[in-house]
Design an enzyme around this catalytic site. Sequence first.
Site, mmCIF file in Angstrom:
data_model
loop_
_atom_site.group_PDB
_atom_site.id
_atom_site.type_symbol
_atom_site.label_atom_id
_atom_site.label_comp_id
_atom_site.label_asym_id
_atom_site.label_seq_id
_atom_site.Cartn_x
_atom_site.Cartn_y
_atom_site.Cartn_z
ATOM 1 N N HIS A 164 25.928 -98.347 -28.204
ATOM 2 C CA HIS A 164 25.225 -99.630 -28.033
ATOM 3 C C HIS A 164 26.249 -100.729 -28.312
ATOM 4 C CE1 HIS A 164 22.416 -102.863 -29.213
ATOM 5 N NE2 HIS A 164 21.438 -102.159 -28.697
ATOM 6 N N ASP A 215 25.976 -95.230 -36.499
ATOM 7 C CA ASP A 215 24.908 -96.101 -36.048
ATOM 8 C C ASP A 215 23.665 -95.212 -35.942
ATOM 9 O OD1 ASP A 215 23.012 -97.439 -34.590
ATOM 10 O OD2 ASP A 215 24.391 -98.169 -33.045
ATOM 11 N N GLN A 219 18.776 -95.187 -33.872
ATOM 12 C CA GLN A 219 17.845 -94.351 -33.088
ATOM 13 C C GLN A 219 17.643 -92.979 -33.712
ATOM 14 O OE1 GLN A 219 16.078 -95.465 -30.642
ATOM 15 N NE2 GLN A 219 17.135 -97.354 -30.098
ATOM 16 N N LYS A 240 12.534 -100.475 -36.064
ATOM 17 C CA LYS A 240 12.468 -99.302 -35.179
ATOM 18 C C LYS A 240 11.801 -98.124 -35.874
ATOM 19 C CE LYS A 240 16.736 -100.515 -32.700
ATOM 20 N NZ LYS A 240 16.319 -100.921 -31.361
ATOM 21 N N CYS A 246 21.871 -102.659 -23.523
ATOM 22 C CA CYS A 246 23.025 -102.988 -24.387
ATOM 23 C C CYS A 246 24.047 -101.858 -24.396
ATOM 24 C CB CYS A 246 22.591 -103.320 -25.812
ATOM 25 S SG CYS A 246 21.494 -104.712 -25.916
HETATM 26 N N1 PLP Z 1 22.324 -99.341 -32.166
HETATM 27 C C1 PLP Z 1 21.463 -98.704 -31.382
HETATM 28 C C2 PLP Z 1 21.751 -97.297 -30.964
HETATM 29 C C3 PLP Z 1 20.299 -99.353 -30.955
HETATM 30 O O1 PLP Z 1 19.448 -98.720 -30.147
HETATM 31 C C4 PLP Z 1 20.064 -100.679 -31.371
HETATM 32 C C5 PLP Z 1 18.877 -101.417 -30.894
HETATM 33 O O2 PLP Z 1 18.336 -101.155 -29.868
HETATM 34 C C6 PLP Z 1 20.999 -101.294 -32.211
HETATM 35 C C7 PLP Z 1 22.107 -100.592 -32.582
HETATM 36 C C8 PLP Z 1 20.815 -102.694 -32.689
HETATM 37 O O3 PLP Z 1 19.753 -102.792 -33.578
HETATM 38 P P1 PLP Z 1 19.275 -104.218 -34.110
HETATM 39 O O4 PLP Z 1 19.024 -105.050 -32.889
HETATM 40 O O5 PLP Z 1 18.037 -103.917 -34.880
HETATM 41 O O6 PLP Z 1 20.371 -104.767 -34.951
#
Ligand code: PLP
Length: 414
Positions: free
Chosen positions: A130, A207, A210, A233, A372
């Site tokens: 992402h 990260d 998910q 989430k 993203c």
């Molecule tokens: N990393 C992953 C794999 C995500 O799916 C997301 C959000 O969709 C993020 C990071 C970013 O999360 P946040 O917008 O809550 O900071």
Amino acid sequence: MLKPSSESTLNTEQIRADFPILQQQVHGKPLVYLDNGASTQRPIQVIQAISDVYEQCYSNVHRGGHLLSSRSTDAYEASREAIRAFIQAKSTNEIIFTPGTTFGINLVARSWGDACLKAGDEILVTEMEHHSNLIPWQQLAQRTGAVIKAIPITDEGQLDLSALPGLLTEKTKIVAMTAVSNVLGTINPVAKIVKQAHAVGAVVLVDAAQSVPHEATNVQTWDADFVAFSAHKMLGPSGLGILYGKESLLDAMPPFLGGGSMINTVTIDSFTPAMLPAKFEAGTPPIAQAIALKAAIDYLTDVGMENILQHEQNLTQHAHQRLTEIEGLRILGPAPELKAGLVSFDIKGMNPRDIAGILDTQGVAVREGHHCAIPLHQRLGISSSTRASFYLYNTLEEVDQFIEALKKATMLLG
Ligand code: PLP
């Protein structure tokens, strides 16, 4: 890996009764909410917890010498302890409240990265990241002269681990990887990669945006150095995230943001930082959100994370099977038993925006776009995709409704 079965592991009827937002109709159709990868909904227990904070104990934390302040501080710290237990960290000093995953990763890139990286050092990411786990490292590389490399993916949408020995060298200072891809759904072998990264002296940031919401997490089994995830989430409030870091690393890192709460002593031209975790929580934190996250964690724990993953994999397997009924449809990512609860796809000659628009008119909420993850879509040879992402309250019947709506969309667009 749990084996998917056609029988539900969860009492979805009972669970759904806890989610007022799911009871509504959209465009005259029952809402089928399949955009959980972007943000989940909240049960009444979490909504009630937020309102309880404001009705009963709201005050700033760690500040006032009065009863409300000690009540809210106790509740805030109780939530930190619940999170520690949920991800099996050693100490609450390792749990930092942040505004979200993105913030947590930026915190590490700024604080750890600026202190530890120099020109020529290497940052290893993956092709399925992402942007939140890509751009902060690119910015760090711009500041320091470090170089970014990426673990490639196979055509099946898994990390190509055969490339790892060639990519991991003594130059590698950090590996920044997702535990679960937000597009492919792929569950990555975190512990295995951490072990190999540690063997060359690199630290690992996971990260887990998910993964923590969907599968049981043990940061000590992973042996990861940093883990970031978001409350919104996982049934929790928005505007809140968690950064886990090993205490020894967090201790050695300089503070990220400066301000109230993060200091020990202050003079007009100098300060000494507070102990962990306060060192990384400058300013007034998201108090009500942090307290209410405990209600979300209690809810998930009551249902059981193993049950949730099993249920989501059942839904994913069913979706995979039924999506084969649609001509020209390509599922992105590996087989359902290798992924968490989501399915992204591309339909030849059809724009994901048009598909999602028609699904919406049928009551089905999905996400379309690059999610993203532009470099990943480039690797897949497309610019965007459509994603249905599941959670504990979704049902097999909803997957069927989604497929029927999709068939309608393909007829209209074909
Ligand atoms: N990393 C992953 C794999 C995500 O799916 C997301 C959000 O969709 C993020 C990071 C970013 O999360 P946040 O917008 O809550 O900071």
